[in-house]
Design a protein around this motif. Structure first.
Motif, short mmCIF file in Angstrom:
data_model
loop_
_atom_site.label_atom_id
_atom_site.label_comp_id
_atom_site.label_asym_id
_atom_site.label_seq_id
_atom_site.Cartn_x
_atom_site.Cartn_y
_atom_site.Cartn_z
N ARG A 10 33.23 -19.56 -61.96
CA ARG A 10 33.22 -19.82 -60.51
C ARG A 10 31.95 -20.58 -60.10
O ARG A 10 30.85 -20.26 -60.57
N VAL A 54 34.44 -21.66 -55.23
CA VAL A 54 34.51 -20.54 -54.29
C VAL A 54 33.51 -20.77 -53.16
O VAL A 54 32.63 -21.63 -53.26
N GLU A 82 32.41 -15.64 -50.83
CA GLU A 82 33.09 -15.04 -51.99
C GLU A 82 32.09 -14.74 -53.12
O GLU A 82 32.18 -13.72 -53.80
#
Lengths: 338, 245
Positions: free
Chosen positions: A181, A289, A293
């Motif tokens: 991510r 993201v 988040e």
């Protein structure tokens, strides 16, 4: 004083605490663990502050003995082969090293870093407030260098731990490195939308030439929309810079404090260890993201380490078959979880 | 309207670092705004702000997002950036002894060739200027200086030269620097200072801050050796004064 004595050391074996913070503005790299979550887990397992000094073990491995007194340790990895006096142990284990006993750690099928934390305190002098080793500038750890055979690490306030080996149950360390991510930026505007999409989708292959400074990716080169030189600005751990050849470089714990290539995205804190553990040849892609988040993931990670790390006694069937063959019997103990 | 008059851009570098970007070029006005915000945040840092890293054109703020949330930090930055446009008051000027003679100024001949100046003129020009510390980076205590006279603007080498000794005084790419740690470099080594801008063994490991001013005072090799010995004994040989900005 009780000590750990390094009997054999692979390359890339260093002492690391939580990092040297507060001096980036003077060009001093933070260093600290490549996998902060695993490092913190090892410290948690022996009841230390999460940022205490521990031994970071690379795939080069480690052989260590205790001297003068018993030392409770936690050796945490994923898939590393760990043994006490030749008897195989789980890849994440708490045990007591009695004087003269030998612990060996060898690379396994996956994972690039493991951490050995002690009950007590590895007693080396902090430099600029930290024991983290940054070998490139010769700071911290043992005389600013990696550990080598013959090194003696005094352990202050050493105390024994588990009488028999206990497996550490840390499922949060079972992290798939395939999808990492990121938060886009700070220089994502140096790339056209199709290049951002190509960056995220990959797939990228982790190059084997990575080290504590950077993770290099191989794949289809990205194109810059506005050139590949910027006036230097700050660099966070996990920043993904794209130099002129279009192949991303992810800047890790030993990175320089500033840099002059556009940074397309930054790996979120909770995924730094996931990335660091990817061995050369691993295929990965990225997922964008939001900051919110990423913060939620960071909060969940912190909460994971609020409680003691669960553990269970190692039962014989957990041991390697050569050990069982050495005993020449299987004495009726079964794996209760099966 | 110049870059320096715009509101800064706020760029995330992950969830734990915020880049406050005042421009994209090397410019004293932009640097002034970076350093003014750095000062203002340093005077009253919000809890959870871990590091402030000033660069030529931006201020990177490392923070713990579980202690300091992004919105609070952004609001503070916007307020302070609007209130502080330049640093007020006095600046700290450091005079650093510098030996340009052999063996320290080993690349002066090459600089003379590339600039068309005589070696003496290279020294006089470098020592006649006042420099500003824009930022540290690249290596521990490596100080990037602005203010190099244009006549000394030579491009950096295409490939690095062998490692220089510590505390080398270097120029390249239109900038000057003090390179504290021995390393191969694309810059030209024109001298050395006995003053240690980076001394991790001392309580005060760094004494020159971003935004400070620097002048170089030529000394001969014997004086350099004497001053170097005094630094080794723990003394500081750099002279400090406060000057109006």
């Amino acid at each position: 004083m009780t000590a750990l004595v390094v009997e054999a050391a692979g390359p890339g074996l260093t002492l690391q605490d939580g990092g040297r913070h507060g001096y980036l503005r003077y060009g001093i790299t933070a260093a600290g663990p490549m996998d902060p979550l695993m490092h913190a887990t090892a410290n948690r397992a022996v009841g230390n502050p999460l940022d205490a000094t521990a031994i970071e073990v690379s795939t080069g491995g480690l052989t260590v003995t205790a001297e003068r007194g018993a030392v409770g340790i936690a050796m945490v990895s994923r898939s590393f082969r760990i043994a006490l006096d030749g008897a195989a142990l789980p890849d994440a284990v708490a045990v007591t090293l009695e004087p003269g006993q030998t612990l060996t750690v060898r690379a396994g099928a996956s994972g690039a870093w493991g951490y050995l934390a002690v009950r007590g305190r590895i007693d080396v002098a902090p430099v600029l407030g930290s024991t983290a080793t940054h070998t490139r500038s010769g700071l911290g750890g043992l005389n600013g260098r990696g550990l080598a055979a013959g090194d003696r690490l005094p352990v202050a306030e050493a105390r024994p731990g588990e009488v028999s080996p206990h497996r550490l149950i840390a499922p949060w360390l079972d992290r798939d490195p395939k999808e990492i991510r990121v938060v886009l930026g700070p220089q994502d505007d140096y790339f056209a939308p199709d290049q951002i999409a190509a960056f995220l989708a990959g797939p990228w292959t982790v190059s084997p030439r990575g080290d504590r400074m950077a993770c290099f990716l191989d794949g289809t080169p990205l194109k810059h929309a506005k050139g590949h030189d910027i006036v230097s600005d700050g660099v966070a751990m996990g920043a993904i810079q794209v130099p002129g050849n279009g192949l991303p470089i992810i800047l890790m714990a030993d990175r320089q404090s500033t840099g002059g290539y556009p940074k397309i995205a930054t790996v979120i804190g909770p995924d730094l260890g996931r990335l660091a553990q990817a061995q050369g040849g691993t295929l990965l892609s990225f997922r964008s993201v939001t900051v919110a988040e990423a913060v939620a993931a960071r909060r969940a990670e912190r909460d994971t380490l609020r409680e003691p790390v669960p553990r269970e006694p190692v039962v014989r069937t957990d041991l390697a078959s050569d050990f069982l063959l050495g005993l020449n019997l299987v004495d009726g103990v079964t794996d209760g979880r099966a | 309207m110049s870059d320096a008059e715009h509101e800064p851009r706020l760029l995330d570098s992950g969830e734990a670092a915020l880049v406050v970007e005042f421009g994209s070029t090397v410019d004293p006005d932009i640097s002034d705004r970076v350093l003014a915000l750095d000062d203002a945040l340093g005077a009253d840092p919000p809890e959870g702000l871990r590091e402030r890293v000033p660069t030529y054109r931006s201020l990177m703020l490392h923070y713990d997002p579980l202690v300091l949330d992004r919105e609070t930090l952004v609001a503070r930055v916007r307020t302070l950036a609007a209130q502080t446009s330049a640093r007020a008051g006095t600046a700290t000027l450091w005079t650093l002894p510098c030996c340009y003679d052999a063996p320290h100024g080993e690349d002066i001949g090459q600089v003379a060739e590339r600039t068309g100046l005589s070696p003496d003129a290279v020294v006089a020009t470098h020592a006649g200027a006042t420099y500003r510390v824009y930022m540290y980076g690249f290596a521990p205590g490596f100080a990037y200086l602005g203010g190099l006279p244009k006549t000394l603007a030579v491009p950096r080498r295409a490939s690095p030269r062998p490692p220089h000794p510590r505390n080398a005084v270097v120029i390249g790419g239109g900038l000057a620097a003090v390179a504290t740690v021995p390393m191969p470099t694309g810059w030209y080594v024109i001298g050395a200072t006995p003053a240690r801008l980076y001394a991790p063994e001392r309580d005060e490991s760094f004494f020159v801050g971003a935004g400070d001013l620097i002048r170089f005072e030529p000394v001969d090799a014997a004086t350099f050796a004497a001053l170097d010995a005094r630094e080794a004994a723990g003394e500081r040989v750099a002279r400090r004064e406060e000057v109006r900005r």
